[in-house]
Design a protein around this motif. Structure first.
Motif, PDB file in Angstrom:
ATOM      1  N   ILE A  70      24.912  46.590  76.612  1.00 19.61           N
ATOM      2  CA  ILE A  70      25.788  45.945  75.625  1.00 19.61           C
ATOM      3  C   ILE A  70      25.643  44.435  75.669  1.00 19.61           C
ATOM      4  N   ALA A  71      25.398  43.859  76.837  1.00 20.45           N
ATOM      5  CA  ALA A  71      25.224  42.414  76.928  1.00 20.45           C
ATOM      6  C   ALA A  71      23.982  41.972  76.175  1.00 20.45           C
ATOM      7  N   GLU A  72      22.912  42.733  76.272  1.00 21.30           N
ATOM      8  CA  GLU A  72      21.704  42.389  75.531  1.00 21.30           C
ATOM      9  C   GLU A  72      21.994  42.290  74.035  1.00 21.30           C
ATOM     10  N   ALA A  73      22.747  43.249  73.523  1.00 23.00           N
ATOM     11  CA  ALA A  73      23.068  43.258  72.092  1.00 23.00           C
ATOM     12  C   ALA A  73      24.002  42.125  71.710  1.00 23.00           C
ATOM     13  N   LEU A  74      25.044  41.901  72.493  1.00 23.73           N
ATOM     14  CA  LEU A  74      26.014  40.864  72.159  1.00 23.73           C
ATOM     15  C   LEU A  74      25.400  39.466  72.243  1.00 23.73           C
ATOM     16  N   ILE A  75      24.579  39.232  73.238  1.00 23.68           N
ATOM     17  CA  ILE A  75      23.906  37.937  73.357  1.00 23.68           C
ATOM     18  C   ILE A  75      22.988  37.711  72.163  1.00 23.68           C
ATOM     19  N   GLN A  76      22.220  38.733  71.787  1.00 25.32           N
ATOM     20  CA  GLN A  76      21.315  38.593  70.649  1.00 25.32           C
ATOM     21  C   GLN A  76      22.080  38.395  69.347  1.00 25.32           C
ATOM     22  N   ASP A  77      23.207  39.070  69.191  1.00 24.30           N
ATOM     23  CA  ASP A  77      24.022  38.878  67.988  1.00 24.30           C
ATOM     24  C   ASP A  77      24.429  37.420  67.828  1.00 24.30           C
TER      25      ASP A  77
END
Length: 783
Positions: A70-77
């Motif tokens: 989830i961190a990968e996705a939130l950071i990229q967002d």
């Protein structure tokens, strides 16, 4: 109608953040995985169809944000998304596409959207196959697999397969829970429908249809805990459940919620004395038509998580995930009741009131046994259909926690799907699952890196320089890159006035004395006053016990009128032990005195205030209160990167270069003998202190290393084997084309995304590739 037959190792049903995390984790570990989602987009409640922004443990605890998938996705967002985050309604399709991109680019993972599970076949206590229908394609999928993961939220797959389930609230006597009712009821927390507005720049009108609910009483909102923080988008308290069933009456609830959304906007737009003038140019832009569910069916597993497990936070031997939201027990009935939720009614009415009381919990651990079926040998579940009581679910149902659970069961299934009894195999292999989760970037409250394959753990670590802790003051510079308070949420206190007992965590260097502590204080009264100060040991940054026995030292500080003034205390603490550790300085309540908040945040050193007798709570959104220490403490030494924890917790667990020396800086691992290295993983600071909601558009965390090199020592000196530019990810993995043999490895820090210090939480090195590659990273350039 056409039927196709498919075979996978792992089936994940449900494409919310639990399902996405489970499917990505399973596939990354080599399992042929299919993700089945009954909607056209991924993200579940967080998607652009529902628009509930991802919450998690960092809403209440510093440095507690969920990491891993989830961190990968939130950071990229945040890197690519132009939109500012507003609660309940802002979410755009950029977020949908980040998740879609992540899933599509994951090897071994097949995605089937608009596909829902309709039946399950069970043989000898094991699911052998399911049937799923792809709507709009007249297609039936007959899918067999070794392991199945239910992330549907409603527990649909488990129900179809005959796994026992629960709905409603247990009686207090069943598990001895304080927050359970005296008698069991079928009632659940309700569902919410979000909306969004747009500023047209011109006067606009809105006329609600006759079938909308009419609101006229301002007291319904002001006195019922129904805060209107802004007019941009919707509110969590537009909620309905009982007397309708959130599962079987979902379509009725959708219509009823639509009636209320239109009625509430009609009131705010046309009749509210405060908001109507401010809504003059606003138009209703979007109204959701998929209710965001909080609770429906929960599947029973090998352990039912209870309220006590959250409050007492036991170190489960099979811990695989964590949470940190409070026990958020909404009023059953939602808008049909006078008060939305007693806790929020108290918060909004009195910003200085103690909020949540013993409902404030965590971070707490979640065991694999609460995510593993007892009845079916190859079924896992994650998300709000986990094995929990109604009271425990109130804290575990938020999106960040669901994602943490999802990654855990994805790893469990991915590593064990070939076993005859997948559930038993996973429980037996829990130590491997735990170490794999940590290696994949997840966090566990009670488990540290003990990976026997990690060569870095046996290295001697040195650096070009290390930052010293001298303190921060009222005028110190902030290097947070625009991360501020999340204004949509009640974060207390807003100032450093000592209206309650308040404390600041300070790191102590190994083997160092602590002679003097100074505090920047102002006295707003008419005469000098005294404040009692005590110094206590602190086991970790989430040790919220305000009463922990006898203090290490205590005194009365005299604060002159005016300020800010540095008030020094000669604490004269002798040399500490061999480990870096925390102490906590407490000031008793003294309302005329202000302890100044610093604009800067010292990494790993945050403040708390006493929200109820004997219990602390995070101060604001993770502030550092102004302090100075003598001698300067060695709190960011190189050895911190192999402490076993990749975030501030029992220590800062971070190396930071001295900001007085310009970059580049370097961090070096040295062994007494030659090592063969094929893979290096590094975890950088960033995106942990505050919840996702606090981060602005196009955000690149200043603490995260942007440009760097990895070098190895040889007979001819240092040789660069990896060079990266433009990194924004906090976890990076580099697999070398060919292994190198060396006795020294060096990370050269060329540039951060803004912080004058380079920082590293953890570095790992492996002889063989074992680390999963994150979805997003900087650009590797040829060397």
């Amino acid at each position: 109608m056409r039927t196709v037959t498919e075979r996978y190792d792992v089936v994940v049903a449900g494409g919310g953040m639990a399902g996405v995390s489970a499917a990505v984790a399973s596939a990354r570990h080599g399992a042929k995985t299919v993700l089945i989602q009954d909607r056209p987009v991924l993200g579940g409640n967080s998607s652009s169809e529902v628009r509930v922004t991802p919450h998690g443990a960092a809403a209440f605890h510093g440095y507690a944000r969920e990491t891993g998938v989830i961190a990968e996705a939130l950071i990229q967002d945040r890197v690519v998304n132009h939109a500012k985050i507003w609660e309940d309604g802002w979410t755009n399709s950029v977020w949908d596409m980040v998740l879609y991109d992540m899933v599509v680019r994951t090897e071994n993972l097949t995605l089937e959207l608009n596909t829902g599970v309709e039946s399950a076949t069970v043989e000898d206590g094991r699911i052998t196959r399911i049937q799923a229908r792809t709507w709009g394609a007249e297609l039936i999928r007959d899918i067999s697999a070794d392991a199945f993961i239910d992330c549907t939220g409603d527990g649909t797959l488990g129900e179809l397969a005959g796994n026992p389930g629960r709905q409603g609230m247990e009686a207090g006597s069943e598990f001895g829970e304080t927050y359970a009712p005296r008698e069991a009821t079928p009632d659940t927390m309700g569902s919410t429908l979000c909306f969004k507005t747009v500023d047209t720049g011109a006067l606009t009108e809105f006329h609600a249809p006759d079938w909308a609910v009419r609101y006229d009483d301002q007291r319904f909102f002001a006195d019922g805990g129904r805060k209107v923080p802004h007019l941009e988008c919707g509110y969590w308290w537009i909620e309905l459940g009982s007397p309708w069933d959130t599962l079987y009456d979902n379509e009725t609830l959708r219509h009823e919620l639509t009636r209320h959304v239109l009625g509430i906007w009609d009131y705010l737009k046309n009749r509210d004395p405060y908001w109507s003038p401010r809504a003059a140019t606003l138009a209703l832009d979007w109204v959701g038509q998929i209710p965001g569910k909080r609770e429906s069916r929960r599947l029973e597993g090998r352990h039912i998580l209870r309220e006590q497990d959250l409050v007492e936070n036991p170190a489960f031997g099979d811990e695989v995930a964590f949470g940190g939201w409070y026990m958020d027990l909404h009023t059953i009935g939602g808008l049909l009741k006078e008060v939305a939720e007693p806790t929020t009614a108290n918060q909004w009415g009195d910003p200085h009131a103690a909020s949540m009381g013993s409902k404030y919990v965590g971070p707490f651990s979640i065991p694999l046994s609460s995510l593993t079926s007892q009845a079916l040998s190859n079924l896992f579940f994650a998300g709000r259909d986990m094995s929990a009581t109604h009271a425990a679910l109130s804290a575990t149902r938020v999106i960040g926690t669901c994602a943490s659970m999802g990654q855990a069961v994805g790893v469990a299934a991915g590593l064990n799907h070939g076993a005859e009894n997948v559930g038993d195999a996973a429980m037996a292999n829990v130590a491997e699952i735990q170490q794999t989760l940590l290696r994949d970037g997840a966090f566990l409250v009670h488990v540290a890196n003990r990976d026997p394959l990690d060569l870095a753990r046996t290295a001697t670590v040195t650096a070009s320089s290390s930052a010293l802790v001298t303190g921060v003051g009222p005028s110190s510079l902030s290097h947070l890159g625009g991360v501020d308070y999340w204004k949509d949420y009640p974060l207390f206190p807003a100032t450093g006035r000592l209206e309650r007992r308040t404390a600041q965590w300070i790191i102590r260097g190994a083997g160092q004395s602590l002679d003097t502590i100074g505090l920047a204080l102002s006295n707003h009264g008419d005469s000098p006053t005294t404040v009692r100060a005590c110094l206590y040991p602190a086991t970790d940054i989430w040790d919220y016990r305000s009463n922990v026995g006898e203090p290490l030292a205590s005194t009365e500080l005299t604060v002159p009128v005016g300020g800010p003034t540095w008030v020094d205390w000669d604490v004269a603490l002798p040399s500490s032990g061999e480990e870096v550790s925390y102490v906590r300085i407490d000031l008793e309540a003294s309302p005329d005195v202000e302890w100044h908040i610093s604009p800067a945040v010292l990494p790993g050193q945050i403040a708390t205030y006493e929200d109820r007798p004997g219990h602390y709570r995070r101060f604001g959104s993770g502030q550092t209160l102004s302090f100075r220490v003598n001698p300067a403490q060695r709190g960011y030494e190189p050895q911190q990167v192999i402490s076993g924890e990749a975030r501030p917790h029992r220590s800062t667990n971070e190396w930071r270069s001295d900001p007085a020396y310009p970059l580049p800086a370097w961090l070096q691992l040295a062994w007494g003998s030659q090592k063969t290295i094929r893979q290096i993983q590094v975890t950088f600071p960033g995106h942990l202190l505050r919840e996702y909601h606090a981060y602005p558009p196009f955000f690149r965390d200043p603490q995260t290393l942007r440009d760097y090199e990895i070098q190895v020592a040889g007979a001819d000196g240092w040789r660069t084997v990896v060079r990266v530019q433009g990194n924004t990810s906090t976890r990076v993995v580099h697999t070398l084309e060919t292994a190198v043999t060396t006795d020294q490895l060096r990370l050269v820090c060329l540039a951060t995304n803004g912080d004058p210090s380079a920082g590293v939480y953890e570095i790992r090195a492996y002889e063989d590739p074992v680390c999963t590659r994150p979805a997003y990273a900087g650009h590797e350039v040829a060397v």
